[in-house]
Design an enzyme around this catalytic site. Sequence first.
Site, PDB file in Angstrom:
ATOM      1  N   ASP A  83       0.872  -1.140   0.297  1.00 43.10           N
ATOM      2  CA  ASP A  83       0.021  -0.126  -0.191  1.00 43.10           C
ATOM      3  C   ASP A  83       0.966   1.483  -0.102  1.00 43.10           C
ATOM      4  O   ASP A  83       1.993   1.087   0.081  1.00 43.10           O
ATOM      5  CB  ASP A  83      -0.864  -0.206   1.226  1.00 43.10           C
ATOM      6  CG  ASP A  83      -2.035   1.251   1.240  1.00 43.10           C
ATOM      7  OD1 ASP A  83      -2.238   1.482   0.230  1.00 43.10           O
ATOM      8  OD2 ASP A  83      -2.343   1.493   2.218  1.00 43.10           O
ATOM      9  N   ASP A 101      -2.993  -0.820   5.933  1.00 44.04           N
ATOM     10  CA  ASP A 101      -3.423  -0.326   7.078  1.00 44.04           C
ATOM     11  C   ASP A 101      -4.722  -0.033   7.138  1.00 44.04           C
ATOM     12  O   ASP A 101      -5.349   0.211   8.281  1.00 44.04           O
ATOM     13  CB  ASP A 101      -2.463   0.883   7.447  1.00 44.04           C
ATOM     14  CG  ASP A 101      -2.565   1.836   6.712  1.00 44.04           C
ATOM     15  OD1 ASP A 101      -3.332   1.963   5.347  1.00 44.04           O
ATOM     16  OD2 ASP A 101      -2.179   3.114   6.922  1.00 44.04           O
ATOM     17  N   ASP A 153      -7.730  -2.492   2.938  1.00 42.98           N
ATOM     18  CA  ASP A 153      -6.832  -3.283   2.584  1.00 42.98           C
ATOM     19  C   ASP A 153      -7.032  -4.655   3.253  1.00 42.98           C
ATOM     20  O   ASP A 153      -6.320  -5.969   2.752  1.00 42.98           O
ATOM     21  CB  ASP A 153      -5.378  -2.887   3.233  1.00 42.98           C
ATOM     22  CG  ASP A 153      -5.049  -1.563   2.794  1.00 42.98           C
ATOM     23  OD1 ASP A 153      -5.132  -1.649   1.334  1.00 42.98           O
ATOM     24  OD2 ASP A 153      -4.771  -0.504   3.339  1.00 42.98           O
TER      25      ASP A 153
END
Length: 865
Positions: free
Chosen positions: A334, A607, A611
Amino acid sequence: MTSLLGTPKEPYQALPIEDVAALLSSDLEEGLSDREALERARRFGPNILEKEFRAPWLLTLIGQFKSPFVLLLLAASAVTTVIGDYKGSLFILAAVIVNAGLGYYQEHKAERALAELKTYLRQRARVIRDGREREIDATELVPGDLIRLAQGDRVPADARLVFVNDLQADEAVLTGEALPSGKTTEAGAADAGLGDQRSMAFAGTLITQGVGTALVCRTGAMTELGKIAELVGGTENEETPLQAAVRAFSLRASLALGVVTLLIFLAGIYAGEPLAAMFVTAVAIAVSAVPEGLPIAMTVILAIGVQRMARRKGVVRRLAAAEALGSADVILTDKTGTLTTARMEIGALIPEPGTDESGLLRLALENANVLVENPSDPPEEWRIDGRIIEASLVRSAALRGVDVSALIAAREVKEALPFNAVNKFSASVVKEGDRRQLVFVGAPDILLARSALNASERARLLERINTEAGAGALVLGIASRELGAGEEVSFKDIVPAELSFLGLVTLHDPIRPNVPAALALVEEAGIRVVLVTGDHRGTAVSVARAAGMRISGDGVLDAVELRNLSDAELALRLPTLEVVARVSPLDKMRIVKAFQAAGKSVAMTGDGVNDAPGIRQADIGIAMGSGTAVARDVADLVLLDDNFETIAAAVEEGRRIRGNLRKTLVYLLSDTANELFLIGGALLAGLVIPLTALQILWVNFFSDSFPAIAFAFEKEKDAGMRPAQGRGALFDPLMSFLILFIGIATSAFLFILYWGLLAAGYPGDIVRTFIFASFASYTLFSAFALRSLTKSVLTYPFFGNPAMLAGVGFGLALVFLGLYVPFLQGILDTVPLPLPWLIGVLGVALLNITAIELAKWVFRSRMAR
């Protein structure tokens, strides 16, 4: 309206407000009636997420017994109980219980992902029904309800905006974007991603600014948050590469063991041996072929690796996953909070001639209407109330050494106009002595259009603005106008003109300092890194390049392009894929599955709530410690320091764990070959079986287990970051060669020695005890030679692993106790060995080490050719 149940998938963001109201059979002024709301509540159910079934602790404990090796041990225990060998049965059960206890201790925490997701919908909501505004429990909302939204509210359901006034929402929980999303009532594109649906407010997001009114169009499980909950709840954690490799090996070994045992049993019956005696012999062979110490050794090696990872700020939540990073081929990372700090900072100060950087920064802060709650703390720890952009300016200025408190205290702001979506700038009247100055901070193109600059100067600045924005920066313009004596300013209808344009200030989410070095280290280990983010394409590419990733033209995809690719077309793009932008949770899962379908072992970081599905689908999910509890609860590895560098450390530890497991397998499985050859050879030669089932258990479970566990403390220096052998490739040619070479050579030698000693007329009890002692001792000494599967024992410190010294020493002590303690002699059927025989035991051990070194040399020579 009868079609209501079919409307959750409507592209509400692309429809005019009146059409949305018609679809939902709702009134834009009166809302729903109480009667209609009650009817819809019965049809749609409460606005909550379904609770996920959680296995009770007992089922979690039972799950520890699913390993094929453990099942083999349980079967052996049952057989030995049936034939009356209660001591052997207890020995085997002890191995199983210790292994299950260690595994359960690591894995007893239940999943809490959906429970955490539910907290985003547990709240109150302001709703208009029958034309009256009231507050209700958010669980009572239904499609068609008209709700009010204001700063500080968490959005209770997915809703189409019908009125906004400077409305902004923090949607990082769904999109991962660091900056709030400005909202509008204008219809957008039907295929827009979540981050681009500006006419929608989504459940679980936070209103950071302004007010608005919206029509609820999706509730509960049909919201975007609910879809994520369904993905998290419906995604199964696949077995790690280690588990898959061990399971496959166990099944093959079990089949081969069954065939060998049956053949020997039938051969004995054919030769005239009693049925009962051959049954006991078959059990002895089965017991000898099962490495009883392997489950506990694997568990301890994994547990020690977990502890080492914890010391390096990586908490492993699932024991078997500790090794998984060691076999990772791809890391899907990410952006916000993983590669970046998730906190906006000043990137550049770009003053115009006549203005310096410090003056530009001071003017940018003039309009910052914020409150620092803890000004005595370091700026990076400040809690700041106010607009996110203004708070970012204040914190970033303090980090640059500006005394923000003194600046705020010294300024004299007579009047102020806060930023709003209509003007797209903020303004304030600042007095310094007799001088009054009107200061503007906001959208640079708006301020440029009203500046005194000529066309060429404006074109130059617009080009710079577009360049900075294309690189993912938020660009602010700073302008001012001197006020004449007695000049009045009205903020009700302010139209600035002939402004002095003073410069630009860029804000960006900075890369974490250690990320470039960590990425380089991970790539050096043979692991690809692909950036997968919900942010814009330009921002994603800019961040990737700043982090040190090499980006090519065809290596970038956005969500629209991704969704237009078939699975086969996506598979063709995977080898060059580097960045995927504007993705949804479903897109992330698709990318993970595509890499897995290509045979890659995938790790994924994140996070946010968005996700969580991909994290759970991946072979190993990695969550940031400061991220949402949803992401942490579905992850296998949690990074306490939110540092990508910790991933590199975890890869190193994972590969060290994998290497130590491979050494343990060679150590224990080469013993298994010895036992099969010894017992099978004795039967074929018509000799008394040299080892009893209890002697085998004594060596496999007690004596050999301690050196096997000691491999957990091995730290072969150049093994940590070696490229993995491939997904699930635990048994490579080197391991197979060593197991067969060592097993055949040493077992053949020991069998010839056994046969020769009996033929020479030595007492059978002495010879069998000698074989037992030799078998137990040379396996112990072989642990020193197997501390490296490639290097010679002469090239590394023989005493470099204190745990190995202790393990071998304890194992030898157990062997000697079995030889010289009368109680154990009765159990193990041994007799005391005279000194010359003990010297012979030591000689056999040295010969075995020589055989191992010869095997490693032969393999190195073959590879060199």
